[in-house]
Design a protein around this motif. Structure first.
Motif, PDB file in Angstrom:
ATOM      1  N   ALA A  63       0.854  -1.196   0.000  1.00 22.83           N
ATOM      2  CA  ALA A  63       0.000   0.000   0.000  1.00 22.83           C
ATOM      3  C   ALA A  63       0.880   1.233   0.000  1.00 22.83           C
ATOM      4  N   TYR A  91      -3.174  -1.036  -2.532  1.00 25.80           N
ATOM      5  CA  TYR A  91      -3.958  -0.347  -1.510  1.00 25.80           C
ATOM      6  C   TYR A  91      -3.424   1.060  -1.312  1.00 25.80           C
ATOM      7  N   ALA A 123      -7.474  -0.059  -3.570  1.00 21.77           N
ATOM      8  CA  ALA A 123      -8.420  -0.308  -2.471  1.00 21.77           C
ATOM      9  C   ALA A 123      -8.056   0.583  -1.278  1.00 21.77           C
TER      10      ALA A 123
END
Ligand code: PEP
Length: 254
Positions: A63, A91, A123
């Protein structure tokens, strides 16, 4: 009852050089459970994303910690959603309290970043949390409801399902003070009921909600035993690869 796959997300903040990051990755690769048992995520500084993505191993996810909400532009020092996406991140951490408090990020910007994330197929790991005075004046639910309402403005059900929410009481981040597992669970239940209010029970029961705030190897198990805590977002304690593996192992047993 929906099975929610537990999540362990390490927030590296502004720590680790290139060599330190590689050392961590090589130490954990091969020891990670499959992603249908635990979703294990490293929230890395943008400059390290590409390096980590190339070496992440099949059961680790990467992420970014922040991005701008605009597609591109004259924003020196910022990273665009497309840059984060093409660096290989899956992410994006949005609205961490350090971003909100140190860099004055507002709820409205958080909402813009949520939409930018969906546009670029990232996400979101959406962080919400209350300050100590809010907790002490019994306004936690009201403040979190408001953060959620603005963050999820015009977000569809399908998009909401892709979101991981991290409940992080600001007074517990980096302070060594942890919410008790019961307190964290009660608040996370309130978060879930707000999500149910926004998207219906069926959707709310599927969204993963993490706890964050001074999680350590000696309190992770008690936190994960709680019904509604689906994992943890961990700063300081997860910088160490042995600890990270312990957190992941604890989540595997949830
Ligand atoms: C965080 O960075 O989100 C965090 C929870 O930090 P710490 O675990 O160090 O409190």
């Amino acid at each position: 009852m929906h099975k929610r796959v537990p999540v362990i997300a390490a927030n590296w903040k502004m720590f680790k050089t290139k060599d330190e990051a590689l050392e961590f990755i090589f130490a954990v690769n091969g020891h990670m459970p499959s992603t249908d048992q635990v979703e294990s995520i490293i929230c890395a500084p943008a400059i390290l994303l590409n390096l980590l993505v190339k070496r992440e191993g099949e059961n680790l996810r990467i992420a970014a910690q922040n991005m701008h909400y605009k597609d591109e532009g004259a924003f020196t020092g910022e990273n665009s959603p497309a840059q984060v996406k093409t660096a290989g991140a899956e992410y994006i951490l949005i609205g961490h309290s350090e971003r909100r408090n140190i860099f004055n990020e507002t709820d409205e910007e958080v909402n813009l970043k949520m939409h930018a994330a969906f546009k670029y197929d990232l996400a979101p790991i959406l962080c919400i949390g209350e300050e100590l005075d809010v907790r002490e004046s019994n306004q936690t639910k009201q403040v979190l409801d408001n953060q959620l309402e603005i963050a999820f403005k015009n977000v569809t059900k399908e998009q909401a399902l892709k979101t991981i929410v991290a409940y992080e009481p600001v007074w517990a981040i980096g302070t060594g003070k942890t919410a008790t597992p019961q307190m964290a669970n009660e608040t996370i239940k309130d978060v879930r009921s707000k999500l149910a209010h926004l998207y219906g029970n069926e959707v709310a029961m599927q969204i993963r909600i993490l706890y964050g705030g001074s999680v350590k190897t000696d309190n992770i198990e008690a936190l994960l035993e709680e019904s509604d805590i689906d994992g943890a977002l961990i700063g300081g304690a997860a910088l160490d690869h042995n600890n990270f593996l312990k957190f992941v192992e604890a989540a595997k047993n949830k």
